[in-house]
Design a protein around this motif. Structure first.
Motif, PDB file in Angstrom:
ATOM      1  N   TYR A 170       0.575  -0.920   0.075  1.00  0.00           N
ATOM      2  CA  TYR A 170       0.025  -0.056  -0.012  1.00  0.00           C
ATOM      3  C   TYR A 170       0.502   1.376   0.089  1.00  0.00           C
ATOM      4  O   TYR A 170       0.635   2.253  -0.190  1.00  0.00           O
ATOM      5  CB  TYR A 170      -0.966  -0.203   1.201  1.00  0.00           C
ATOM      6  CG  TYR A 170      -1.865  -0.996   0.962  1.00  0.00           C
ATOM      7  CD1 TYR A 170      -3.143  -0.804  -0.004  1.00  0.00           C
ATOM      8  CD2 TYR A 170      -2.404  -1.819   2.326  1.00  0.00           C
ATOM      9  CE1 TYR A 170      -3.809  -1.998   0.048  1.00  0.00           C
ATOM     10  CE2 TYR A 170      -3.371  -2.765   1.749  1.00  0.00           C
ATOM     11  CZ  TYR A 170      -4.311  -3.315   1.232  1.00  0.00           C
ATOM     12  OH  TYR A 170      -5.400  -3.522   1.216  1.00  0.00           O
ATOM     13  N   ILE A 206      -9.605  -5.262   0.037  1.00  0.00           N
ATOM     14  CA  ILE A 206      -8.261  -5.862   1.421  1.00  0.00           C
ATOM     15  C   ILE A 206      -8.429  -6.894   0.007  1.00  0.00           C
ATOM     16  O   ILE A 206      -7.288  -8.504   0.665  1.00  0.00           O
ATOM     17  CB  ILE A 206      -8.997  -5.541   2.329  1.00  0.00           C
ATOM     18  CG1 ILE A 206      -8.792  -4.173   2.535  1.00  0.00           C
ATOM     19  CG2 ILE A 206      -7.454  -6.239   3.210  1.00  0.00           C
ATOM     20  CD1 ILE A 206      -8.663  -3.976   4.153  1.00  0.00           C
ATOM     21  N   ARG A 248      -9.783  -3.027   9.455  1.00  0.00           N
ATOM     22  CA  ARG A 248     -10.416  -4.190   8.166  1.00  0.00           C
ATOM     23  C   ARG A 248      -9.194  -5.083   7.871  1.00  0.00           C
ATOM     24  O   ARG A 248      -9.042  -5.935   8.253  1.00  0.00           O
ATOM     25  CB  ARG A 248     -10.651  -3.396   6.905  1.00  0.00           C
ATOM     26  CG  ARG A 248     -12.481  -2.916   7.431  1.00  0.00           C
ATOM     27  CD  ARG A 248     -12.731  -2.018   6.286  1.00  0.00           C
ATOM     28  NE  ARG A 248     -13.782  -0.804   6.178  1.00  0.00           N
ATOM     29  CZ  ARG A 248     -14.671  -0.574   5.520  1.00  0.00           C
ATOM     30  NH1 ARG A 248     -14.986  -1.295   4.436  1.00  0.00           N
ATOM     31  NH2 ARG A 248     -15.518   0.151   6.111  1.00  0.00           N
ATOM     32  N   LEU A 249      -7.803  -4.125   7.502  1.00  0.00           N
ATOM     33  CA  LEU A 249      -6.428  -5.277   7.412  1.00  0.00           C
ATOM     34  C   LEU A 249      -6.429  -6.584   8.473  1.00  0.00           C
ATOM     35  O   LEU A 249      -5.729  -7.308   8.063  1.00  0.00           O
ATOM     36  CB  LEU A 249      -5.348  -3.896   6.988  1.00  0.00           C
ATOM     37  CG  LEU A 249      -4.558  -4.347   6.302  1.00  0.00           C
ATOM     38  CD1 LEU A 249      -4.630  -5.180   4.723  1.00  0.00           C
ATOM     39  CD2 LEU A 249      -3.706  -3.812   6.308  1.00  0.00           C
ATOM     40  N   ASP A 276     -12.200   1.471   9.846  1.00  0.00           N
ATOM     41  CA  ASP A 276     -11.352   1.883   8.977  1.00  0.00           C
ATOM     42  C   ASP A 276     -10.383   1.436   8.237  1.00  0.00           C
ATOM     43  O   ASP A 276     -10.421  -0.123   8.565  1.00  0.00           O
ATOM     44  CB  ASP A 276     -10.300   3.507   9.747  1.00  0.00           C
ATOM     45  CG  ASP A 276      -9.367   2.569  10.697  1.00  0.00           C
ATOM     46  OD1 ASP A 276      -8.948   1.217  10.203  1.00  0.00           O
ATOM     47  OD2 ASP A 276      -8.531   3.424  11.878  1.00  0.00           O
ATOM     48  N   GLU A 277      -9.808   1.701   7.664  1.00  0.00           N
ATOM     49  CA  GLU A 277      -8.600   0.637   6.537  1.00  0.00           C
ATOM     50  C   GLU A 277      -7.819  -0.527   7.124  1.00  0.00           C
ATOM     51  O   GLU A 277      -7.646  -2.032   7.161  1.00  0.00           O
ATOM     52  CB  GLU A 277      -7.992   1.941   5.153  1.00  0.00           C
ATOM     53  CG  GLU A 277      -7.092   0.265   4.994  1.00  0.00           C
ATOM     54  CD  GLU A 277      -6.956   1.318   3.394  1.00  0.00           C
ATOM     55  OE1 GLU A 277      -7.212   0.764   2.344  1.00  0.00           O
ATOM     56  OE2 GLU A 277      -5.572   2.171   4.028  1.00  0.00           O
ATOM     57  N   LYS A 278      -7.182   0.081   8.006  1.00  0.00           N
ATOM     58  CA  LYS A 278      -6.063  -0.451   8.781  1.00  0.00           C
ATOM     59  C   LYS A 278      -6.639  -1.714   9.751  1.00  0.00           C
ATOM     60  O   LYS A 278      -6.638  -2.663  10.616  1.00  0.00           O
ATOM     61  CB  LYS A 278      -5.676   0.424  10.465  1.00  0.00           C
ATOM     62  CG  LYS A 278      -3.924   0.784   9.058  1.00  0.00           C
ATOM     63  CD  LYS A 278      -4.404   2.036   7.817  1.00  0.00           C
ATOM     64  CE  LYS A 278      -4.810   2.895   8.999  1.00  0.00           C
ATOM     65  NZ  LYS A 278      -4.516   4.385   7.909  1.00  0.00           N
ATOM     66  N   ASP A 296     -13.710  -6.988   4.404  1.00  0.00           N
ATOM     67  CA  ASP A 296     -13.556  -6.213   3.038  1.00  0.00           C
ATOM     68  C   ASP A 296     -13.126  -6.524   1.393  1.00  0.00           C
ATOM     69  O   ASP A 296     -12.090  -7.364   1.795  1.00  0.00           O
ATOM     70  CB  ASP A 296     -12.261  -4.608   3.423  1.00  0.00           C
ATOM     71  CG  ASP A 296     -12.411  -4.096   2.354  1.00  0.00           C
ATOM     72  OD1 ASP A 296     -11.735  -3.785   1.014  1.00  0.00           O
ATOM     73  OD2 ASP A 296     -13.085  -2.914   2.777  1.00  0.00           O
TER      74      ASP A 296
END
Length: 399
Positions: free
Chosen positions: A251, A387, A344-345, A340-342, A384
């Motif tokens: 990323y 991801i 979900r990651l 948030d994205e983190k 997600d």
């Protein structure tokens, strides 16, 4: 990366206490009390601040290898501790590469040695580093007398115990030092005071800049401590931390964010230290009640990490690794808009690693099978989709 090294250790001492409580019945807060008493004794011995900080860290980590010891020994119980000195050897090895300020050699290795040479390694007080003698005194005093139950009766119990063990368990100079730094009035004045605050007052935390190599060494040990809690998940946290680094590279995340994600991955399952082994190691399917109890591990991760100043983002990423986008996850029941994205990651990498690694009850799945299962979870509204496809690209190319 800036870290309050001792602050992290004090927070994680809760997890270590949970293991000791399961094994030998210590109370919550044991690690912090051992650290606090050790700092007072260290001050009485004339130690300077950097040495005191290292003493406190070793005191809080004195039984850091208990999970590994339990995993590697058979039939360990409160009444049966075969080859118990092994946990001292393993614990010393675990901290060997920690970025201490001073020489802490032997502090954990010899923390169960008695002054008369009757300990695991038959070392007399004159052969044991002062740090180890202090930690041994503080550890035994709290285990036997439960120092945190502050009263005149407890103080009398403490004095009776240490006089009985003077020159046997404890060198006379350590006993005399205790009376100097902890007279009865000073002890009774601790009534109603929280141990974390007492420790902070005795030895204020300092945020220090560490290289990422130093951070990795610290976190890999804590990840190992968590992973050894169950033979089912050996190296699970360590692998998640490494995979998060790979995803962060993909990323293009900046250096600080990458490092903080690594820490979150290494510590995401630290809460499992508070879960009983008979649940973690149960080979059959858990009952609904047992599964609900198991889910508490993510909450315990939150409780432990939220104590660390400056860990707010790491705490969120680590403790939310079982949340689902449709709100059916745990421990908070959050929805897509809350994650948030983190976060979900970390959730996706946790699932991928769990599916792909060998467990005693199943072989690790192929990359293709892992992604197929994760795509099904995407369809069900659990994780997600983007991801998941990124995980496929990054790790599919490594097959």
């Amino acid at each position: 990366m800036k870290l309050d090294f001792n602050g992290i250790i004090y927070a994680l001492s809760y997890a270590l206490d949970s293991v000791e409580a399961e094994l030998v019945g210590v109370q919550t807060g044991h690690g912090k009390w051992v650290a606090y008493l050790s700092v007072l004794l260290g001050k009485g011995a004339g130690m300077e601040e950097r040495e005191l900080a290292d003493l406190a860290a070793c005191a809080a980590l004195h039984d850091n290898a208990l999970t590994q010891y339990i995993s590697e020994e058979k039939n360990v119980s409160k009444t049966n501790l075969p080859n118990a000195g092994k946990h001292c050897v393993l614990g010393e090895e675990n901290i060997r590469n920690f970025p201490f300020h001073t020489d802490v050699s032997g502090a954990i290795l010899y923390h169960h040695e008695n002054a008369d040479g009757s300990g695991f390694f038959h070392k007399k007080a004159s052969e044991v580093p002062l740090m180890a003698q202090i930690i041994h005194f503080a550890d035994m005093l709290d285990m036997v007398c439960q120092v945190q139950n502050i009263s005149k009766e407890t103080y009398q119990k403490m004095t009776n115990f240490i006089e009985q063990k003077r020159d046997k368990f404890f060198a006379g100079k350590i006993v005399d030092m205790f009376y100097q730094v902890m007279p009865e009035k000073a002890y009774l004045d601790l009534q109603g005071k929280e141990i974390g605050k007492l420790l902070q007052q005795a030895l204020p935390g300092v945020t220090t800049e560490f290289s990422f190599d130093e951070v990795k060494r610290i976190m890999e040990v804590f990840a190992k401590i968590a992973d050894y809690k169950s033979s089912f998940t050996r190296k699970h946290s360590q692998q998640i931390a490494l995979k998060l680094l790979q995803m962060a590279d993909y990323y293009g995340y900046e250096k600080e964010l990458k490092e903080r994600l690594f820490v979150a991955g290494a510590l995401h399952d630290i809460g499992k230290m508070a879960i009983d082994n008979d649940i973690l190691e149960k080979p059959e399917k858990l009952t609904d009640t047992e599964f609900a109890y198991m889910q508490n591990h993510a909450w315990f991760t939150y409780v432990i990490l939220s104590q660390v100043q400056g860990f707010e983002d790491i705490t969120r990423w680590a403790s939310r690794h079982h949340e689902k986008l449709n709100g059916k996850g745990y421990p908070f029941g959050l929805h897509a808009e809350d994650l948030d994205e983190k976060e979900r990651l970390v959730a996706c990498i946790d699932i991928y690693q769990a599916l792909s690694e060998d467990r005693p009850y199943k072989p690790g799945m192929s990359h293709e099978k892992c992604i197929a299962i994760m795509r099904d979870m995407v369809q069900k509204g659990f994780i997600d989709g983007k991801i998941t496809e990124d995980v496929n690209l990054v790790f599919g190319n490594k097959q």
